[in-house]
Design an enzyme around this catalytic site. Structure first.
Site, PDB file in Angstrom:
ATOM      1  N   ARG A 104       1.954 -37.349 -77.675  1.00  0.00           N
ATOM      2  CA  ARG A 104       2.102 -36.017 -76.771  1.00  0.00           C
ATOM      3  C   ARG A 104       0.520 -34.997 -77.035  1.00  0.00           C
ATOM      4  NH1 ARG A 104       6.018 -31.447 -77.063  1.00  0.00           N
ATOM      5  NH2 ARG A 104       5.685 -30.423 -74.710  1.00  0.00           N
ATOM      6  N   HIS A 108      -1.955 -33.595 -74.009  1.00  0.00           N
ATOM      7  CA  HIS A 108      -2.359 -32.337 -74.217  1.00  0.00           C
ATOM      8  C   HIS A 108      -3.676 -31.951 -74.018  1.00  0.00           C
ATOM      9  CE1 HIS A 108       1.808 -30.326 -73.953  1.00  0.00           C
ATOM     10  NE2 HIS A 108       1.841 -31.762 -73.146  1.00  0.00           N
ATOM     11  N   ASN A 159       2.443 -26.039 -75.616  1.00  0.00           N
ATOM     12  CA  ASN A 159       1.918 -26.592 -76.585  1.00  0.00           C
ATOM     13  C   ASN A 159       3.015 -25.924 -78.031  1.00  0.00           C
ATOM     14  OD1 ASN A 159       0.097 -28.341 -75.369  1.00  0.00           O
ATOM     15  ND2 ASN A 159      -1.452 -26.325 -76.011  1.00  0.00           N
ATOM     16  N   HIS A 203       6.805 -41.174 -72.652  1.00  0.00           N
ATOM     17  CA  HIS A 203       8.564 -40.944 -72.360  1.00  0.00           C
ATOM     18  C   HIS A 203       9.137 -42.292 -73.239  1.00  0.00           C
ATOM     19  CE1 HIS A 203       7.767 -36.790 -70.274  1.00  0.00           C
ATOM     20  NE2 HIS A 203       6.510 -37.379 -71.688  1.00  0.00           N
TER      21      HIS A 203
HETATM   22  C1  HEM Z   1       5.189 -35.508 -64.943  1.00  0.00           C
HETATM   23  C2  HEM Z   1       4.852 -35.175 -66.287  1.00  0.00           C
HETATM   24  C3  HEM Z   1       5.387 -35.186 -67.676  1.00  0.00           C
HETATM   25  C4  HEM Z   1       6.183 -34.156 -67.974  1.00  0.00           C
HETATM   26  C5  HEM Z   1       6.467 -32.958 -66.995  1.00  0.00           C
HETATM   27  C6  HEM Z   1       6.180 -34.105 -69.255  1.00  0.00           C
HETATM   28  C7  HEM Z   1       6.929 -33.091 -70.491  1.00  0.00           C
HETATM   29  C8  HEM Z   1       7.474 -33.463 -71.519  1.00  0.00           C
HETATM   30  C9  HEM Z   1       8.480 -32.899 -72.314  1.00  0.00           C
HETATM   31  C10 HEM Z   1       9.101 -31.514 -71.958  1.00  0.00           C
HETATM   32  C11 HEM Z   1       8.483 -33.209 -73.377  1.00  0.00           C
HETATM   33  C12 HEM Z   1       9.206 -32.974 -74.199  1.00  0.00           C
HETATM   34  C13 HEM Z   1       8.981 -31.761 -75.842  1.00  0.00           C
HETATM   35  C14 HEM Z   1       9.604 -31.195 -76.903  1.00  0.00           C
HETATM   36  O1  HEM Z   1      10.759 -30.674 -76.183  1.00  0.00           O
HETATM   37  O2  HEM Z   1       9.242 -31.275 -77.640  1.00  0.00           O
HETATM   38  C15 HEM Z   1       7.840 -34.640 -73.289  1.00  0.00           C
HETATM   39  C16 HEM Z   1       7.532 -34.970 -74.691  1.00  0.00           C
HETATM   40  C17 HEM Z   1       7.197 -35.983 -75.054  1.00  0.00           C
HETATM   41  N1  HEM Z   1       6.090 -36.552 -73.305  1.00  0.00           N
HETATM   42 FE1  HEM Z   1       5.670 -35.567 -71.734  1.00  0.00          FE
HETATM   43  N2  HEM Z   1       5.607 -34.936 -70.394  1.00  0.00           N
HETATM   44  C18 HEM Z   1       4.769 -35.703 -68.980  1.00  0.00           C
HETATM   45  C19 HEM Z   1       3.632 -36.659 -69.572  1.00  0.00           C
HETATM   46  C20 HEM Z   1       3.784 -37.065 -70.501  1.00  0.00           C
HETATM   47  C21 HEM Z   1       2.009 -37.816 -70.508  1.00  0.00           C
HETATM   48  C22 HEM Z   1       1.971 -38.271 -69.451  1.00  0.00           C
HETATM   49  C23 HEM Z   1       2.281 -38.335 -72.187  1.00  0.00           C
HETATM   50  C24 HEM Z   1       1.405 -39.616 -72.527  1.00  0.00           C
HETATM   51  C25 HEM Z   1       0.219 -40.911 -72.249  1.00  0.00           C
HETATM   52  C26 HEM Z   1       3.448 -38.015 -72.856  1.00  0.00           C
HETATM   53  C27 HEM Z   1       3.382 -38.301 -73.520  1.00  0.00           C
HETATM   54  C28 HEM Z   1       5.061 -37.873 -73.694  1.00  0.00           C
HETATM   55  C29 HEM Z   1       5.801 -38.012 -75.611  1.00  0.00           C
HETATM   56  C30 HEM Z   1       5.038 -39.123 -76.729  1.00  0.00           C
HETATM   57  C31 HEM Z   1       6.819 -36.983 -75.898  1.00  0.00           C
HETATM   58  C32 HEM Z   1       7.130 -37.108 -77.525  1.00  0.00           C
HETATM   59  C33 HEM Z   1       7.314 -35.910 -78.287  1.00  0.00           C
HETATM   60  C34 HEM Z   1       8.046 -35.684 -79.449  1.00  0.00           C
HETATM   61  O3  HEM Z   1       8.383 -36.815 -79.063  1.00  0.00           O
HETATM   62  O4  HEM Z   1       7.327 -34.602 -80.418  1.00  0.00           O
HETATM   63  N3  HEM Z   1       4.134 -36.954 -71.663  1.00  0.00           N
HETATM   64  N4  HEM Z   1       6.972 -34.356 -72.007  1.00  0.00           N
END
Ligand code: HEM
Length: 282
Positions: A12, A16, A44, A144
């Site tokens: 993530r 970002h 972030n 995800h």
């Molecule tokens: C529509 C597109 C996306 C939205 C709206 C979105 C939004 C989010 C949100 C809100 C979280 C939760 C963060 C938290 O509460 O800590 C999250 C987690 C995450 N996102 Fe996305 N995301 C998107 C696309 C992506 C993309 C393209 C990637 C990577 C290529 C990605 C990788 C991740 C990962 C790996 C997590 C887990 C993070 C953790 O466990 O700390 N996301 N995302």
């Protein structure tokens, strides 16, 4: 060395970083009295410390053995690929030789990263601006399949929703109940979080897409991929075919890896990943 949170956290952070000013480690810079850095932009703030710690440890080891050679942006890109592979995801090429960026400003973040409550057209447009097709955007969201989301990110789907049950009827009822229990105290305990992929929490696989069909998508934007006619065909494709998911994900990650990469005088090899070599007072 790494915890179960390291791989998703690093992936993530990399996403970002690349979406804002390119893959130049600008997200790793700490704020100082003269500059509010990207890392302190509201979106972030939930980036996990684990990922930042990992990069610091790798950088320290490299600086001891071959000082001034490997940039923080290369470390972040390379570590991300290694962690994706370690969790079961596909291998993809990571070209090295990036320089670290010279700019990191919180104000540059807005408009470059997707939010869960955006319309699908808005989300598609954010990715299109960086050169990604709708299909690649859907595959990238397959990230995800690992990691967690904090309750605050999906609270509106489970509490006070305008429906007879009080939760988003698109959610599987048992899933909604479990989320409510897990998030009951989220306002007093903002650290409450839930796995993004409830059925295979730590494996990088195509279960995320299978989940979407069953109402097990956690974020509003996850579920929207299933309901939107532009994205649904790719959700179906990847739910049925993990190889197809891995192929597009790899290609899209290769594209993400070279977004606005800095070379020559446009960057530097930072001595520490959290600060520029020379302090810029703008
Ligand atoms: C529509 C597109 C996306 C939205 C709206 C979105 C939004 C989010 C949100 C809100 C979280 C939760 C963060 C938290 O509460 O800590 C999250 C987690 C995450 N996102 Fe996305 N995301 C998107 C696309 C992506 C993309 C393209 C990637 C990577 C290529 C990605 C990788 C991740 C990962 C790996 C997590 C887990 C993070 C953790 O466990 O700390 N996301 N995302």
């Amino acid at each position: 060395m790494e915890s179960p949170f390291t791989a998703p956290g690093t992936l993530r952070v990399f996403f970002h970083d690349c979406m804002v000013e390119g893959c130049d480690a600008s997200v790793l810079i700490s704020s100082n009295p003269y500059n509010k850095a990207e890392r302190d932009a509201e979106i972030n703030l939930s980036l996990p410390g684990d990922a930042f710690d990992l990069i610091v440890r790798a950088k320290t080891a490299l600086e001891i053995n071959c000082p001034g050679v490997v940039s923080c942006s290369d470390i972040l890109a390379y570590a991300t690929r290694q962690l994706v592979v370690m969790t079961g995801g596909p291998y993809y090429k990571v070209p090295l030789g990036r320089k670290d960026g010279l700019v990191s400003q919180a104000t540059l973040v807005e408009g470059n990263l997707p939010r869960t409550n955006m319309t699908m057209d808005q989300i598609i447009s954010i990715f299109e601006k960086k050169g990604f097709s709708v299909q690649e955007m859907v595959a990238l969201n397959g990230a995800h399949t690992i990691g967690v989301s904090h309750c605050s990110e999906f609270k509106d789907r489970i509490f006070g929703y305008n429906s007879p049950s009080g939760y988003d009827p698109a959610l599987h009822p048992k899933f909604a109940e479990r989320l409510r229990q897990n998030c009951a105290n989220y306002s007093t305990d903002p650290t409450r979080a839930t796995f993004n992929d409830v059925r295979s929490t730590k494996d990088f696989d195509n279960m995320y897409f299978k989940n979407l069909r069953l109402g097990l998508g956690l974020l509003q934007s996850d579920h929207a991929l299933f309901t939107n006619p532009r994205t649904r065909p790719f959700v179906d494709l990847y739910a049925d075919n993990q190889t197809a998911f891995f192929e597009t994900f790899s290609l899209a990650m290769e594209k993400l890896n070279v977004l606005q990469v800095k070379t020559g005088k446009d960057g530097e090899i930072r001595r520490r990943c959290d600060s520029f070599n020379t302090m810029n007072i703008n």
